[in-house]
Design an enzyme around this catalytic site. Structure first.
Site, mmCIF file in Angstrom:
data_model
loop_
_atom_site.group_PDB
_atom_site.id
_atom_site.type_symbol
_atom_site.label_atom_id
_atom_site.label_comp_id
_atom_site.label_asym_id
_atom_site.label_seq_id
_atom_site.Cartn_x
_atom_site.Cartn_y
_atom_site.Cartn_z
ATOM 1 N N ASN A 1 11.875 69.822 95.630
ATOM 2 C CA ASN A 1 12.723 69.212 94.404
ATOM 3 C C ASN A 1 11.727 68.372 93.528
ATOM 4 O OD1 ASN A 1 11.770 67.251 96.275
ATOM 5 N ND2 ASN A 1 13.985 67.039 97.134
ATOM 6 N N ASN B 1 21.501 60.831 89.327
ATOM 7 C CA ASN B 1 21.140 60.045 88.342
ATOM 8 C C ASN B 1 20.782 60.688 86.839
ATOM 9 O OD1 ASN B 1 19.687 56.844 88.947
ATOM 10 N ND2 ASN B 1 20.631 58.058 90.437
ATOM 11 N N TRP C 1 20.177 54.611 87.680
ATOM 12 C CA TRP C 1 20.810 54.925 86.317
ATOM 13 C C TRP C 1 21.748 55.993 86.627
ATOM 14 C CZ3 TRP C 1 15.922 54.472 82.852
ATOM 15 C CH2 TRP C 1 15.667 53.206 82.691
ATOM 16 N N ARG D 1 24.068 48.172 100.312
ATOM 17 C CA ARG D 1 23.666 47.011 99.727
ATOM 18 C C ARG D 1 24.177 47.250 98.454
ATOM 19 N NH1 ARG D 1 20.585 46.556 94.550
ATOM 20 N NH2 ARG D 1 19.441 44.571 94.951
ATOM 21 N N ASP E 1 24.463 46.420 94.588
ATOM 22 C CA ASP E 1 23.872 46.105 93.410
ATOM 23 C C ASP E 1 24.451 44.961 92.542
ATOM 24 O OD1 ASP E 1 21.311 46.361 91.935
ATOM 25 O OD2 ASP E 1 22.584 47.436 90.380
ATOM 26 N N GLU F 1 23.803 41.674 96.144
ATOM 27 C CA GLU F 1 22.466 41.208 95.370
ATOM 28 C C GLU F 1 23.203 39.866 94.282
ATOM 29 O OE1 GLU F 1 19.081 42.191 92.152
ATOM 30 O OE2 GLU F 1 20.997 43.015 92.107
ATOM 31 N N ASP G 1 11.910 44.410 92.868
ATOM 32 C CA ASP G 1 12.131 43.727 91.504
ATOM 33 C C ASP G 1 11.231 42.545 91.465
ATOM 34 O OD1 ASP G 1 14.428 45.168 90.858
ATOM 35 O OD2 ASP G 1 15.896 44.038 91.744
HETATM 36 C C1 NOJ Z 1 19.306 45.018 90.317
HETATM 37 C C2 NOJ Z 1 18.411 45.824 90.939
HETATM 38 O O1 NOJ Z 1 17.857 45.472 92.086
HETATM 39 C C3 NOJ Z 1 17.508 45.973 89.960
HETATM 40 O O2 NOJ Z 1 16.334 46.987 90.437
HETATM 41 C C4 NOJ Z 1 18.258 46.974 88.829
HETATM 42 O O3 NOJ Z 1 17.092 47.626 87.928
HETATM 43 C C5 NOJ Z 1 19.287 46.076 88.329
HETATM 44 N N1 NOJ Z 1 20.027 45.638 89.277
HETATM 45 C C6 NOJ Z 1 20.258 47.029 87.418
HETATM 46 O O4 NOJ Z 1 20.970 48.177 88.222
#
Ligand code: NOJ
Length: 836
Positions: free
Chosen positions: A156, A213, A231, A359, A361, A399, A478
């Protein structure tokens, strides 16, 4: 280690050079006939190492001294011969794994010293076995960027649906790799490394978004593929890079099945805020299981799927964060009924495929009111799963990327407390990164914990009601890893020690246990998303095993209070406690100074305590005196520099509730009550609101976990107790909703004039709407208001509060909009129910 032969040759080289120098001097002064005796430059003394070479069962700290006045010392720990380009010695060197130190002294007026060398073999004792756990609070989550973890299926790597997005160098030669392409890690790879994770004590994995994605490089945006998974084009399918080229669930199901067999829960990262980049890549393409629904530019219907607003420019603006565009990503309008149903169906599909939670986002940037209904949809989901889920209701966390100084921090506290959405503890994160990454004071951590857990009178939202549900971390995908911020290996292990003994559910970012980092551009994205190249045993892995064993064994760590007992800039001593289970942790991060500790008190019973991790972190034992009871004095001690000590007492186990998952739900919903001392046979679970107490129907009763169905109480703030053999636990907070929630739009066509500091709140006759409360915490809001003069100001003010489907709150009970000022202006609210 250098061989005797190599050293001899080097000394011969030094002697030869001296001889040549003497010869030249003789030539220069020749002719007079008065030959002067050759000048011999003295040699600097050989450096002395404070610890003899040998085999040790605990960490060592090696100081280096030299008797030559003014000598500078250079050393290596990698087998290289030290030179003046090597590390300059300043503070004792922590030795955690088998290491050879070679040291050289250099002083003006002296030739360089001989090299001293010693090998330290470190054989730390193995950690205790890690007991199986029932609840994630008793363990820790390991965060994985799937593409960067392990390539378990090379078929893959370069799928035909999305060709040429793969770079084969990532794992083998990152210096030559494109960090924005796919490297080949996949779900099969995680599955193949489960034994590594299990041996470390991992209780759950958080995997980056596995959904389908975009299939092209979003070059116009920033030359990046969606290797990170954020994405999404189709929330209903698994991406071909992570699974297979039919976008099937086969690899996902195999991973979940195998993880569960190893006692490892699976948490999926779910980006509900947006799909994918606008005007780049696939321009916000959105598919429903392979069927194209829209793109950003074709989203021109009467009820758009997306918001069409500019990028968020002001993260302090309630309206912008929820309705504007996050970093150029097509911003889903969750109040569109199709989007609402689509996203919830996708979440439910993951539950049906056995996941143990999510989790979420960017929950700060998603519509907050809709997220109440998302949490509630999960709480009410009762479908069957294949593969089977692990026991317990789903654990969800989101988050909210802000610190306590940020404008919307009070909103985060209120949002989490009342919606039941646990939050990633970003507020604490910033302090952990400062303290362990850049050497800031422990007061920074302590102050933040006090603010989060007990509140502040200066902000409207007082405190998180369930701090043990916050999800803690010191590294993530991040931000630069703390090793890129300045932490050395010992600092990483101190951060791990803190994280796994702090209140909250810990998340360890993949690779920290292997000291993975890359300093390119300071280690920012994507250089913090390293290829995992080593899965071996390290001293950090051993430490994690100890701490995982402790978390699993002692409920004080999973569920207890957290109290600071002694602190200065470099020393932090804190206590975790649940009943008579007590765990006292002492960290000294000073690089060279042992700290004398007096005036330390603990709820450990009098007696002697050895260091729980058996000096894995250089810890020591202590003696507690006094009479049995609380607040006993600890005999004065000296805490070694760069050490962590942990002293543990396992106490009597009475019924104690650790957490209720979820902590907000309506009558009839199943909730998992986790804790300890429930007894082997079923006892009683009571829910109380005011003077009304109802017993819940219970099922799946074990000593630390049971499932209860929320009884038919009138909605409001409740307390829950567990009773076994006439002993009743202390009361745990819970919120009872009226019934299942649906999102509803309220639209207001005109409002009173507002000062810039005013906010509008909403109140109504059910608990979800505040029971007519007019306080900041009681009423709903602040209602989102677009900035005055904004080009994108809608003609109405909107908010999506949660609302009971069984009540008529949406049409008949919205009495007024109120300002936060004491002058309350009743205002007729033309509520418009957008959908049922
Ligand atoms: C927060 C995510 O932790 C980050 O990595 C991502 O790019 C943005 N949200 C947009 O989805």
């Amino acid at each position: 280690m250098m061989s005797a032969g190599r050293r001899l040759i080097r000394f011969m080289g030094v002697s030869l050079m001296l001889a040549v120098a003497a010869l030249l001097a003789g030539c220069g002064s020749g002719g007079s006939g008065n030959s002067t005796p050759p000048v011999t430059t003295p040699q600097a003394a050989t450096p002395m190492l404070s610890v003899s070479a040998g085999t040790y069962t605990a960490l060592q700290s090696v100081a280096i001294t030299d008797s030559t006045s003014g000598a500078a010392i250079y050393y290596t720990t990698n087998g290289a011969v030290p030179t003046t380009s090597s590390a300059a010695y300043s503070v004792p060197i922590p030795i955690a794994t088998t290491t050879t130190i070679e040291a050289l002294a250099v002083a003006s007026g002296y030739t360089n010293s001989s090299v001293s060398s010693a090998t330290y073999t470190i054989n730390l004792p193995a950690a205790p076995a890690i007991a199986p756990i029932a609840d994630i609070h008793q363990g820790f989550i390991y965060q994985i960027v799937t593409d960067r973890f392990f390539d378990g299926d090379t078929t893959n790597d370069n799928p035909s649906e999305s060709p040429n997005l793969h770079n084969p160098n990532g794992f083998t030669n990152p210096a030559d790799a494109d960090w924005n392409l796919y490297w080949g890690g996949d779900l099969a790879g995680i599955q193949q490394k489960l034994s590594y994770l299990k041996s470390m004590g991992v209780a759950g994995i958080w995997i980056s978004p596995p959904m389908n994605n975009i299939r092209v490089n979003a070059a116009a945006s920033n030359g990046e593929t969606s290797y990170h998974g954020y994405w999404t084009r189709d929330f209903m399918q698994i991406d071909e890079h992570f699974g297979d080229d039919t976008n099937s669930w086969t690899a996902f199901d195999a991973l979940v099945t195998a993880a569960h067999a190893d006692g490892i829960r699976v948490y999926v990262d779910f980006p509900a805020n947006d799909s994918n980049p606008i005007n780049a890549g696939e321009n916000g393409s959105l598919y429903d299981n392979g069927i194209l629904i829209t793109t950003y530019s074709t989203d021109t219907g009467i009820t758009p799927y997306y918001h069409h607003n500019p990028n968020i420019s002001n993260y302090n603006d309630h309206y912008q964060v929820q309705y504007y565009t996050l970093e150029g990503l097509a911003d889903l309008d969750q109040t569109n009924p199709w989007v609402d149903s689509y996203l919830k169906s996708a979440v439910e599909q993951f539950l049906a495929h056995g996941v143990d939670g999510f989790r979420f986002d960017a929950v700060l940037e998603v519509n907050w009111g809709w997220e109440y209904s998302l949490e509630n949809a999960i709480a009410n989901w009762s479908g069957s799963s294949s593969p089977a889920r692990m026991p317990g209701q789903p654990f969800i966390f989101g988050e909210w990327n802000e610190g306590s100084g940020d404008a919307l921090y009070p909103d985060s506290v209120k949002f989490s407390n009342s919606s039941g959405m646990n939050l990633l503890d970003y507020t604490l994160y910033w302090q952990l990164a400062n303290v362990f990454g850049t050497g800031a004071s422990f007061y920074d951590i302590d102050n933040e914990l006090t603010l989060e857990d007990t509140g502040s009178s200066s902000i409207p939202a007082q405190a998180f009601t369930q701090p043990n549900d916050l999800v803690t971390f010191f590294d993530n995908h991040d931000n630069p890893r703390i090793m890129s911020q300045g932490a050395d290996r010992m600092a990483v292990k101190q951060a791990i020690s803190f994280l796994l003994t702090c209140r909250g559910v810990p998340v360890l970012y993949y690779g920290d246990e292997q000291y993975l980092f890359n300093d390119t551009n300071g280690g920012v994205v994507p250089y913090n998303r390293n290829g995992m190249t080593s899965f071996g045993s390290t001293d950090a892995v051993l430490l994690i095993q100890y701490l995982a064993a402790l978390r699993a064994a002692n409920p004080a760590v999973a569920y207890g209070t957290m109290t600071q007992r002694w602190i200065n800039n470099d020393v932090y001593i804190y206590e975790r406690q649940l009943g008579t289970n007590v765990v006292l942790v002492a960290i000294n991060k000073n690089p060279s100074t042992d700290q004398s500790i007096s005036g330390l008190y603990t709820d450990l019973e009098p007696g002697s305590y050895t260091d729980y991790p058996a000096q894995t972190m250089g810890g020591i034992g202590i003696t507690v005196t006094g009479t049995a009871g609380s607040n006993n004095p600890v005999t004065n001690l000296k805490l070694p520099h760069r050490s962590v000590s942990i002293w543990v007492s396992a106490g009597i186990v009475l019924p104690s509730i650790g957490n209720i998952t979820p902590r907000v739900a309506n009558p009839g919903a199943a909730v998992t009550i986790n804790g300890t001392g429930f007894g082997a046979t079923a006892g009683t679970v009571n829910f109380t609101i005011g003077s009304t107490t109802l017993s819940a129907t219970v099922t799946n009763w074990s000593n630390g976990q049971t499932t209860a169905f929320v009884p038919a109480l009138t909605a409001g703030s409740a307390t829950v107790t567990v009773t076994q053999d006439t002993v009743t636990s202390s009361a745990a907070p819970f919120t009872v909703n009226t019934s299942a929630l649906i999102p509803v739009n309220f639209s207001v066509s005109s409002t009173p004039a507002l000062a810039s500091t005013d906010v509008i709140m909403l109140t109504g006759n059910v608990a979800e709407l505040g029971n007519w409360a007019t306080t900041w915490n009681g009423a709903i809001g602040p209602v989102t208001i677009p900035a005055t003069g904004s080009a994108h100001k809608p003609s109405r003010y909107r908010r999506e509060p949660r609302c009971s489907s069984s009540s008529s709150c949406c049409t008949t009970t919205n009495r007024s909009l109120r300002r936060t000022s004491s002058t309350v202006t009743p205002f007729p609210l033309p509520a418009r129910v957008q959908r049922p």
